[in-house]
Motif scaffolding. Structure first.
Motif, PDB file in Angstrom:
ATOM      1  N   ASP A  18     -10.238   2.728   8.758  1.00 44.46           N
ATOM      2  CA  ASP A  18     -10.731   2.824  10.068  1.00 44.46           C
ATOM      3  C   ASP A  18     -11.829   2.967  10.494  1.00 44.46           C
ATOM      4  OD1 ASP A  18     -10.016   5.555   8.640  1.00 44.46           O
ATOM      5  OD2 ASP A  18      -9.668   6.744  10.949  1.00 44.46           O
ATOM      6  N   GLU A  19     -12.756   3.658   9.561  1.00 44.08           N
ATOM      7  CA  GLU A  19     -13.545   4.323   9.625  1.00 44.08           C
ATOM      8  C   GLU A  19     -14.774   2.972   9.688  1.00 44.08           C
ATOM      9  OE1 GLU A  19     -15.530   6.763  11.262  1.00 44.08           O
ATOM     10  OE2 GLU A  19     -13.767   8.409  10.797  1.00 44.08           O
ATOM     11  N   ALA A  20     -14.476   2.312   8.035  1.00 45.72           N
ATOM     12  CA  ALA A  20     -15.231   1.046   7.976  1.00 45.72           C
ATOM     13  C   ALA A  20     -14.611   0.107   8.992  1.00 45.72           C
ATOM     14  CB  ALA A  20     -14.615   0.777   7.248  1.00 45.72           C
ATOM     15  N   LYS A  21     -13.967  -0.154  10.072  1.00 43.28           N
ATOM     16  CA  LYS A  21     -13.399  -1.232  11.008  1.00 43.28           C
ATOM     17  C   LYS A  21     -14.417  -0.508  12.213  1.00 43.28           C
ATOM     18  CE  LYS A  21      -8.891  -3.200   9.696  1.00 43.28           C
ATOM     19  NZ  LYS A  21      -7.854  -2.752  10.504  1.00 43.28           N
ATOM     20  N   ALA A  22     -14.271   0.831  11.918  1.00 43.11           N
ATOM     21  CA  ALA A  22     -15.517   1.007  13.273  1.00 43.11           C
ATOM     22  C   ALA A  22     -16.271   1.024  13.124  1.00 43.11           C
ATOM     23  CB  ALA A  22     -15.406   3.000  13.282  1.00 43.11           C
ATOM     24  N   HIS A  23     -17.044   0.376  12.078  1.00 41.71           N
ATOM     25  CA  HIS A  23     -18.579   0.120  12.286  1.00 41.71           C
ATOM     26  C   HIS A  23     -18.652  -1.089  12.247  1.00 41.71           C
ATOM     27  CE1 HIS A  23     -19.004   4.874  11.038  1.00 41.71           C
ATOM     28  NE2 HIS A  23     -20.139   4.527  11.829  1.00 41.71           N
ATOM     29  N   GLY A  24     -17.435  -1.921  12.010  1.00 42.39           N
ATOM     30  CA  GLY A  24     -17.643  -3.495  11.706  1.00 42.39           C
ATOM     31  C   GLY A  24     -17.878  -3.655  10.087  1.00 42.39           C
ATOM     32  N   VAL A  25     -16.862  -3.284   9.817  1.00 39.41           N
ATOM     33  CA  VAL A  25     -17.505  -3.351   7.696  1.00 39.41           C
ATOM     34  C   VAL A  25     -15.483  -3.152   7.354  1.00 39.41           C
ATOM     35  CG1 VAL A  25     -17.007  -2.617   5.810  1.00 39.41           C
ATOM     36  CG2 VAL A  25     -18.929  -2.144   7.709  1.00 39.41           C
ATOM     37  N   THR A  26     -15.178  -4.977   7.269  1.00 39.49           N
ATOM     38  CA  THR A  26     -13.867  -5.212   6.741  1.00 39.49           C
ATOM     39  C   THR A  26     -13.874  -5.202   5.083  1.00 39.49           C
ATOM     40  OG1 THR A  26     -14.144  -7.452   7.031  1.00 39.49           O
ATOM     41  CG2 THR A  26     -13.234  -6.235   8.716  1.00 39.49           C
ATOM     42  N   VAL A  27     -13.437  -5.209   4.787  1.00 43.94           N
ATOM     43  CA  VAL A  27     -12.705  -4.657   2.594  1.00 43.94           C
ATOM     44  C   VAL A  27     -11.547  -5.876   2.666  1.00 43.94           C
ATOM     45  CG1 VAL A  27     -12.549  -4.643   0.376  1.00 43.94           C
ATOM     46  CG2 VAL A  27     -13.942  -3.034   2.426  1.00 43.94           C
ATOM     47  N   ASP A  28     -11.964  -7.363   1.676  1.00 45.18           N
ATOM     48  CA  ASP A  28     -10.704  -7.736   1.672  1.00 45.18           C
ATOM     49  C   ASP A  28     -10.449  -7.415   0.324  1.00 45.18           C
ATOM     50  OD1 ASP A  28      -9.662  -9.904   0.527  1.00 45.18           O
ATOM     51  OD2 ASP A  28     -10.492 -11.521   1.389  1.00 45.18           O
ATOM     52  N   ALA A  29      -8.829  -6.636   0.592  1.00 44.13           N
ATOM     53  CA  ALA A  29      -7.937  -5.972  -0.124  1.00 44.13           C
ATOM     54  C   ALA A  29      -7.550  -6.932  -1.361  1.00 44.13           C
ATOM     55  CB  ALA A  29      -6.719  -4.999   0.263  1.00 44.13           C
ATOM     56  N   PRO A  30      -7.523  -8.167  -0.823  1.00 40.76           N
ATOM     57  CA  PRO A  30      -6.652  -8.755  -1.996  1.00 40.76           C
ATOM     58  C   PRO A  30      -7.149  -9.554  -3.006  1.00 40.76           C
ATOM     59  CG  PRO A  30      -5.434  -9.759   0.688  1.00 40.76           C
ATOM     60  CD  PRO A  30      -6.730  -8.659   0.515  1.00 40.76           C
ATOM     61  N   ALA A  31      -8.487 -10.113  -2.902  1.00 40.45           N
ATOM     62  CA  ALA A  31     -10.020 -10.424  -3.195  1.00 40.45           C
ATOM     63  C   ALA A  31     -10.467  -9.145  -3.839  1.00 40.45           C
ATOM     64  CB  ALA A  31     -11.026 -10.823  -2.715  1.00 40.45           C
ATOM     65  N   LEU A  32     -10.429  -8.218  -3.617  1.00 35.84           N
ATOM     66  CA  LEU A  32     -10.786  -6.815  -4.634  1.00 35.84           C
ATOM     67  C   LEU A  32      -9.464  -6.303  -5.856  1.00 35.84           C
ATOM     68  CD1 LEU A  32     -12.607  -4.301  -5.049  1.00 35.84           C
ATOM     69  CD2 LEU A  32     -11.313  -2.793  -3.257  1.00 35.84           C
ATOM     70  N   ALA A  33      -8.460  -6.286  -5.393  1.00 31.30           N
ATOM     71  CA  ALA A  33      -7.499  -6.430  -6.652  1.00 31.30           C
ATOM     72  C   ALA A  33      -7.445  -7.532  -7.215  1.00 31.30           C
ATOM     73  CB  ALA A  33      -6.418  -6.260  -5.218  1.00 31.30           C
ATOM     74  N   GLU A  34      -7.932  -8.775  -6.856  1.00 28.38           N
ATOM     75  CA  GLU A  34      -7.981 -10.368  -7.942  1.00 28.38           C
ATOM     76  C   GLU A  34      -9.466  -9.825  -8.836  1.00 28.38           C
ATOM     77  OE1 GLU A  34      -8.038 -14.901  -8.322  1.00 28.38           O
ATOM     78  OE2 GLU A  34      -8.049 -14.246  -6.484  1.00 28.38           O
ATOM     79  N   ALA A  35     -10.576  -9.283  -8.569  1.00 28.69           N
ATOM     80  CA  ALA A  35     -11.136  -8.688  -9.038  1.00 28.69           C
ATOM     81  C   ALA A  35     -11.042  -7.429 -10.254  1.00 28.69           C
ATOM     82  CB  ALA A  35     -11.951  -8.486  -7.868  1.00 28.69           C
ATOM     83  N   LEU A  36     -10.151  -6.673  -9.770  1.00 24.91           N
ATOM     84  CA  LEU A  36     -10.061  -5.499 -10.721  1.00 24.91           C
ATOM     85  C   LEU A  36      -9.743  -5.902 -11.572  1.00 24.91           C
ATOM     86  CD1 LEU A  36     -10.613  -2.471  -7.880  1.00 24.91           C
ATOM     87  CD2 LEU A  36     -12.640  -3.340  -9.469  1.00 24.91           C
ATOM     88  N   GLY A  37      -8.205  -6.265 -11.020  1.00 28.01           N
ATOM     89  CA  GLY A  37      -7.323  -7.017 -12.047  1.00 28.01           C
ATOM     90  C   GLY A  37      -5.745  -5.054 -11.583  1.00 28.01           C
ATOM     91  N   VAL A  38      -6.175  -4.887 -10.405  1.00 24.39           N
ATOM     92  CA  VAL A  38      -5.276  -4.000 -10.067  1.00 24.39           C
ATOM     93  C   VAL A  38      -5.163  -4.084  -8.427  1.00 24.39           C
ATOM     94  CG1 VAL A  38      -6.506  -2.167 -11.631  1.00 24.39           C
ATOM     95  CG2 VAL A  38      -6.979  -1.893  -9.152  1.00 24.39           C
ATOM     96  N   PRO A  39      -3.728  -3.883  -8.253  1.00 20.06           N
ATOM     97  CA  PRO A  39      -3.164  -3.096  -7.471  1.00 20.06           C
ATOM     98  C   PRO A  39      -4.411  -2.158  -6.148  1.00 20.06           C
ATOM     99  CG  PRO A  39      -1.619  -2.619  -7.829  1.00 20.06           C
ATOM    100  CD  PRO A  39      -2.265  -2.905  -9.477  1.00 20.06           C
ATOM    101  N   VAL A  40      -4.550  -2.917  -5.393  1.00 20.29           N
ATOM    102  CA  VAL A  40      -5.329  -2.258  -3.920  1.00 20.29           C
ATOM    103  C   VAL A  40      -4.837  -2.124  -3.087  1.00 20.29           C
ATOM    104  CG1 VAL A  40      -7.124  -2.064  -2.874  1.00 20.29           C
ATOM    105  CG2 VAL A  40      -7.378  -3.066  -5.473  1.00 20.29           C
ATOM    106  N   VAL A  41      -4.492  -1.054  -2.333  1.00 19.84           N
ATOM    107  CA  VAL A  41      -3.830  -0.245  -0.869  1.00 19.84           C
ATOM    108  C   VAL A  41      -4.828   0.332  -0.234  1.00 19.84           C
ATOM    109  CG1 VAL A  41      -1.768   0.100  -0.171  1.00 19.84           C
ATOM    110  CG2 VAL A  41      -1.613  -0.263  -2.525  1.00 19.84           C
ATOM    111  N   ALA A  42      -4.557  -0.170   1.489  1.00 19.42           N
ATOM    112  CA  ALA A  42      -6.172  -0.286   2.543  1.00 19.42           C
ATOM    113  C   ALA A  42      -4.838   0.990   2.983  1.00 19.42           C
ATOM    114  CB  ALA A  42      -6.326  -1.052   3.840  1.00 19.42           C
TER     115      ALA A  42
END
Length: 220
Positions: A18-42
């Motif tokens: 929520d803090e990230a969105k308030a500052h205009g920052v978005t994170v692609d959780a599925p892409a991050l999960a694919e890059a790290l090889g682990v589940p990523v949950v917002a």
């Protein structure tokens, strides 16, 4: 990323979204999960958002692929100690490579008293009272010289280029070399957004992230 080297399954909680969105920052959780090889949950811990999804993801916990590479001499030491741990005193849950890294760094956690198979030899890294072999010890400062992606280097940091990934073709390497960017060359990271900008021999060099992420560096 030592937990990855130790072979610990994990799930990443991407908190304060929520803090990230308030500052205009978005994170692609599925892409991050694919890059790290682990589940990523917002998640938003203060509001309890994503906690249920995070709990459900625990069943899919996975061991991430290690992202760090060490210098060749240190990698040889790690491999030798890893082989000793595997043969003489394997840990019931933790990976031998991670334990070898801890032992080389003289971390006291690398010498626990877990059950060991009786052998004629002594496994120094696992012995409660014995340090790792003297010729395998590297100072904590050297152990900390981990290679990182150029895109992961904070702005204002001086780094030394160590190598280029296979994704950078010969033409791109020639162009980078022409601007003075070559292995063992020290540069200063000026910014990372929207591109990686370096100060290289008094010349500012802007590199797209698609290229910069395949350039490896270490603290200068």
């Amino acid at each position: 990323m030592l937990l990855a080297e130790l072979g610990v399954p994990m799930v990443m909680a991407l908190n304060m979204t929520d803090e990230a969105k308030a500052h205009g920052v978005t994170v692609d959780a599925p892409a991050l999960a694919e890059a790290l090889g682990v589940p990523v949950v917002a998640t938003v811990a203060t509001g309890g958002e994503g906690v249920g999804a995070l709990t459900d993801a625990l069943a899919r916990a996975a061991v991430p692929a290690p992202l760090l590479r060490y210098d060749p001499a240190l990698e040889r030491d790690i491999a030798r100690l890893e082989a000793l741990i595997r043969s003489d005193c394997p840990h019931p849950r933790l990976a031998a490579r991670g334990l070898a890294i801890l032992a080389i760094g003289r971390d006291p956690r690398s010498r626990p008293g877990w059950p060991r198979r009786p052998t004629a030899s002594t496994c120094a890294p696992c012995s409660p009272n014995s340090p790792p072999p003297a010729d395998a010890i590297r100072s904590p400062a050297r152990l900390a010289r981990e290679r990182i992606r150029l895109t992961a280097t904070p702005a204002g940091r001086m780094v030394r280029i160590t190598d280029f990934g296979d994704a950078i073709d010969a033409l791109q390497r020639e162009q980078l070399h022409a601007y003075g960017l070559s292995a063992a060359h020290a540069v200063k990271v000026l910014q990372q957004t929207p591109m990686t900008v370096l100060l290289c021999e008094h010349v500012e060099l802007a590199i797209e992230h698609a290229v910069a992420r395949h350039i490896w560096a270490e603290p200068a």
